[in-house]
Design an enzyme around this catalytic site. Structure first.
Site, short mmCIF file in Angstrom:
data_model
loop_
_atom_site.label_atom_id
_atom_site.label_comp_id
_atom_site.label_asym_id
_atom_site.label_seq_id
_atom_site.Cartn_x
_atom_site.Cartn_y
_atom_site.Cartn_z
N ASN A 73 -12.33 49.74 -44.78
CA ASN A 73 -12.91 49.03 -43.63
C ASN A 73 -11.77 48.67 -42.69
O ASN A 73 -11.35 47.54 -42.58
CB ASN A 73 -13.71 47.80 -44.06
N CYS A 74 -11.26 49.67 -42.03
CA CYS A 74 -10.05 49.50 -41.26
C CYS A 74 -10.39 49.52 -39.78
O CYS A 74 -10.91 50.51 -39.26
CB CYS A 74 -9.09 50.63 -41.59
N GLY A 75 -10.12 48.41 -39.10
CA GLY A 75 -10.36 48.37 -37.67
C GLY A 75 -9.14 48.78 -36.89
O GLY A 75 -9.19 49.00 -35.69
N ASN A 92 -14.80 55.36 -43.34
CA ASN A 92 -14.53 54.05 -42.76
C ASN A 92 -15.85 53.36 -42.46
O ASN A 92 -16.74 53.95 -41.84
CB ASN A 92 -13.71 54.20 -41.48
#
Lengths: 347, 174
Positions: A73-75, A92
């Site tokens: 869960n990489c912004g 993601n």
């Protein structure tokens, strides 16, 4: 046949990349969840459907050769690039598009974003069979049984671990994790929006500004401006003049020629703006002018627009002339409405 | 020689003039535009496509909503050109009218919400630049542009729906 199944992971509504086909094998049986706060539900879902094993990447590390897919869960840009770089299929849960220093490693074959549980689809039975036959041929029955046993053991172990963790987890830590995830989500949305905006500015807005500036330079410097002013200004100062402009631009043969990219409307808009600034056109006429220069809007795009709306070919056949003829009526009407709506503006 | 120098200076001068215009546009418009578009893009993401779809479908039954709020939502949330995909929520005979209505709105909306159609900003901005140069505020014009835009899309929707209907009927009769 094989105890592993395949799933197809497609991008979410605002996501990017994919679709990825995830097929764990005995060598690559782990679905690693690098999300914080335990195994993410997307990772769990993939594991449940494929027969792989979901593990929490923050609790336990496995060699990259054994990872079937990574759920992140990489912004930002770090995790989004690291796993694709290692050759691991990356899912993601945030809807990023590729960016950052590892941009060149991210492609539609190894990265999919904006994924939720409902973006996971079971693959067709034949496809699974086709792919699993190939894989299972080299391994003999014994190996497979052992492998299955091992897998069950590993699964049980992980489950045990998870339940222990679940009990042990401090409520404050949990709160921090939940809060962190929420804030992370908000930040990632803003960050991605900013990235999209800058891309739009560079790709769409700046080039047109360059074009307009060059045009303006030429027009004001060479005196073509005076010529245009004498031609356009009188038309744009009276209702009759503007009605004539709108009628001409709405002629069904003419309008599709004037419409592409709204370039002509934009150029004429700039010219009228210059004349307003010079005082040759009163400012309240800006409103009807905005409609007078644009009755052709989108007339070149009708078939494409209707196709986007999933219209039948017969509808498109009728729709194109219907829109073109409608403009002959509604073009001048728009100017008249705008003319009356401009009363009291800037006075 | 003097003539050549004159010519060269004129040539450069033309682009100096253009450069100044460019600088004015970049420093005057882009900063506000970047922040505004970022904020609206974020808002659109927070609300999410599905919620918009669900709400929009409720607006398709009544012709006033069908050619006002429905295309407004389409253009605001999906922006040009993806907004036309909302046509899929409508029966075939209303699709051309919806397209006409939505496409008529992709410029009026840019006065207040430039994110909806950033590639075609200058229809509005070209004229707006003249107003700004006179020292007048843009707000009143932008608001009226939007409101008249909504009236125009309603009229276009209705007129095109009638024309489409007639054409379909005469076609079936023939």
């Amino acid at each position: 046949m094989s105890e592993y199944k395949s799933v197809k992971v497609v991008k979410g509504p605002s996501g990017w990349g994919g679709p990825l086909i995830i097929t764990p094998s005995d060598q690559q049986k782990y679905i690693i969840s690098v999300t914080g706060g335990g195994v993410h539900k997307v990772a769990q879902e993939i594991a449940d459907r494929t027969g792989g094993i979901a593990i929490d990447g923050f609790e336990k590390s496995v060699p990259k050769e054994e990872i079937a897919a990574a759920v992140i869960n990489c912004g930002g840009t770090a995790r989004s690039g690291v796993y694709p770089r290692m050759g691991v299929k990356t899912i993601n849960t945030y809807s990023n598009s590729p960016s950052g220093p590892l941009l060149k490693f991210i492609n539609e074959g190894n990265f999919v974003s904006g994924v939720d549980v409902r973006n996971i689809e079971d693959l067709e039975a034949e496809e699974i069979a086709a792919s699993s036959i190939e894989e299972s041929q080299p391994s003999n029955l014994m190996d497979k049984k052992i492998a299955q046993q091992l897998k069950e053991e590993a699964k049980a172990k992980v489950r045990e671990n998870n339940s222990e963790k679940g009990k042990k987890k401090n409520p404050i830590m949990k709160l921090i994790e939940v809060l962190g995830n929420k804030v992370g989500n908000v930040v990632s949305v803003f960050f991605q929006s900013g990235r999209d905006t800058i891309e739009t500015v560079i790709k769409n807005i700046l080039p047109f500004m360059a074009f307009v500036s060059a045009l303006m330079g030429i027009i004001t410097f060479t005196g073509i401006g005076d010529f245009i002013a004498n031609l356009v200004a009188p038309m744009a100062t009276s209702l009759i003049g503007m009605l004539i402009i709108s009628l001409v631009a709405a002629i069904p043969i003419v309008s599709p020629l004037l419409a592409p990219g709204a370039v002509i409307a934009q150029v004429v808009g700039v010219l009228i703006g210059v004349e307003i600034a010079n005082g040759n056109i009163p400012p309240q006429m800006a409103l009807p002018a905005l409609f007078a220069i644009n009755p052709q809007v989108g007339t070149d795009f009708v078939p494409v627009g209707l196709t986007l709306g999933e219209a039948e070919p017969e509808t498109i056949e009728v729709g194109v002339p219907a829109v073109l003829f409608s403009r002959l009526i509604t073009g001048p009407i728009a100017v008249i409405i705008a003319y009356f709506a401009s009363f009291g503006l800037y006075s | 020689m003097d003539f050549l120098i004159h010519l060269a200076e004129g040539f450069i001068g033309m682009f100096q003039e253009g450069g100044e215009t460019f600088m004015g546009l970049v420093t005057g418009i882009i900063p506000m535009l970047v922040v505004l578009i970022t904020a609206v893009n974020a808002l659109v993401r927070f609300i999410g496509e599905e919620r918009v779809n669900k709400f929009a479908q409720k607006c398709t039954k009544f012709f006033i909503l069908r050619y006002t709020i429905f295309p407004f939502l389409a253009v605001f949330f999906l922006t040009n050109p993806m907004c036309y995909t909302f046509g899929r929520f409508l029966p075939e005979k209303q699709k051309p009218a919806f397209y006409d209505s939505a496409v008529s709105f992709v410029h009026p909306i840019t006065g207040l919400f430039p994110h909806a159609n950033p590639a075609e900003l200058f229809v509005w901005m070209g004229i707006a630049a003249g107003i700004t140069e006179l020292g007048l505020s843009l707000g009143p014009l932008a608001l009226r542009f939007l409101l008249v835009g909504i009236i125009v899309m309603l009229i276009r929707g209705i007129v095109t729906e009638i024309i489409t209907d007639r054409m379909l009927k005469s076609r079936n009769a023939a």
